[in-house]
Each structure stands twice: as C-alpha cells, then as structure tokens.
Scaffold this active site. Sequence first.
Site, PDB file in Angstrom:
ATOM      1  CB  SER A 153       0.204  -7.803  -1.237  1.00 49.06           C
ATOM      2  OG  SER A 153       0.318  -7.616   0.176  1.00 49.06           O
ATOM      3  CG  ASP A 252      -2.019  -0.572   1.151  1.00 50.23           C
ATOM      4  OD1 ASP A 252      -2.113  -1.460   2.167  1.00 50.23           O
ATOM      5  OD2 ASP A 252      -1.692  -1.155   0.176  1.00 50.23           O
ATOM      6  CG  HIS A 282      -3.553  -4.276   0.758  1.00 50.66           C
ATOM      7  ND1 HIS A 282      -1.985  -3.880   0.316  1.00 50.66           N
ATOM      8  CD2 HIS A 282      -3.444  -5.574   0.374  1.00 50.66           C
ATOM      9  CE1 HIS A 282      -1.540  -5.034   0.341  1.00 50.66           C
ATOM     10  NE2 HIS A 282      -2.183  -5.967   0.258  1.00 50.66           N
TER      11      HIS A 282
END
Length: 311
Positions: A153, A252, A282
């Site tokens: 991320s 995501d 995610h």
Amino acid sequence: MAINKYMRAALKALSYGEPDLTENYEMVRKIKELKRGVGAGLAYRTWDHLVPCGDHHVPVRIFAPDAGPLGRPVLLFFHGGGWVTGNIENYSGVCAALAKATGCLVASVDYRLAPEHKFPRGLNDCYAAAQELLEKPGLLGVERDQITLIGDSAGGNLAAAVSLMARDRGGLLPARQILIYPAVYSDHTPASPFPSVRENGTGYLLTSKRVEEYLQLYRSGPEDLQNPYLAPLLAGDFSGQPDTLVITAEYDPLRDEGEEYARRLAFAGNRVVLHRMPDALHGFFSLPARFAQVRRAHLYIQQFIAGDDML
C-alpha cells in the site's frame, strides 16, 4: 473463496460510518496500534538498528526466520498505513511471517508518519535506510544483489519512489522491488482515469474517500500531487528500474493504478511480473499466514526472488 452476497453485505456495512481521517487520524492510529503483530506463534529473532538521516535516526528492526547465520537475502520492508498509521510493532506479525515463508531476513523501516512529518520526510527516511543497506550490505552479511525493496500500500508507494529517487540522484539501486497493492497515483476522486476507483471505491473496507484523506494528510501542499515521488505513475521516465513484482487485489480501489504502473515499467524495458490476487481486498497481506491469499503471495515472492518467474 469468492465474495458471496452475505460477505458483500457485511463489507458494505463495515465500510460505512468511518470517521473523517483528517480530523481523527490520532484516534485511528491508536486503534491500529492496538493490533500489535505477535508473529502468530512463529519462531523468529529480531534485533534493532538505527540509520542516520539528517538530524535524526531511523529505527530499523531486522527479523530472522530462525537462529541460523546471516548471509541470506534481505527484504527491506516499508509498511503500509496511508503514510499516517502503522509502525514496526503492529507489522511484526507480517514481517515475521514473511521471513519464515521466504527464508529471508526482513528489515522493517519505522519511517516518520504524517501529518506530523509530511511528504517527503517519511520518503527520505526510507531512502536513507535503502542507501545505507546498499552501501554497506555487509551489515547483514549479503551481497548487494541479494537486497530487495518491498512494501504494501503506502509502503509500496515508498518502495517505488525510493527506486525512482535513487536513479534520479545517481544513488545505488536494489536488484529488485516488490510492490503489494501500491498507491502510485494522486487522484482517487470520481474523475480518476482508473475504473477500480469507482468499481471498488465503496463497500470493500478501503474506500476511495479514505485514500484521498490519507493523501491530504501526507502532502505538504497541493503541488505535491504532481510530484512523481508522491505519485510514481506521474514519472516522465520509467526506465532504469529494478526487476519488479507487483501484486494487486481484485476488490481494491488501487488495483488499476498498480497494474498500470507494472505496464509502464515493462514498456520502458524493465523486467516485471504482475499478479492480481483473485477475490482479495486491499490489506489482505496483513492477514495471518494461514490464509490462502497470504500463502500465495508468499509463494509469488519466493519465486520472484529466485528468478523463477521472470519473463
């Protein structure tokens, strides 16, 4: 396992009612800090190191999968959390599991967080940690070509930005980078060019609104949204980058920008492997290692480090 209608309903309910991050980031940070990683019962050892960076030192914690010797590949890990949350402690389970699954040393960087330390301070911490390890690989008993940058991320964003910065500054480049559902673009409004922002921007835990809030806290000013070190997809030149593994998640909002980054790197002549994790949200990489998607991600990482799946 596919996401059925009951799971979708639960995810939708969990995605609503989240506090405004820009006003409540400290509360959100404290809640996440309560979820300390405990290594899920894995046997591992750690030790700490400090990297000088200007007027301060950046803490780095090294995770070894066992009591064996050094001299094994190193994964320099930048944690996720939107540049605002996360630290060495609540990522210890992720790093321990990664070390155990891959047999690598995992060096986790505790970079400074926004909004107290806005862009590019956290990035500078990560760059300093990468350059020290690449300049002194003997610290962990490895050769330079055994060092890989990895992040999930916001951490994937930082890994990509560190590699671009190293090329632009004439610094040392790692042999490889691994970007797990990276945030590499600066617009997650309905005007985004990426369909996943609209398709997955609500109802799947991480919302596009939350990504925008993270960026608002991270940036020093509006002009940063055009800076490729904040949004690597804005780079004018994608050449001269390390071998790259990109892993995205099907549900995501960041899926399409991560996959586009992989395509841009490949088009510029870099060696790239791209995997989309089916039925994944995610953040799945932070789940315990018993989950099939985590085990599959670990396998992709093992294959990539070994060079078994390079095209």
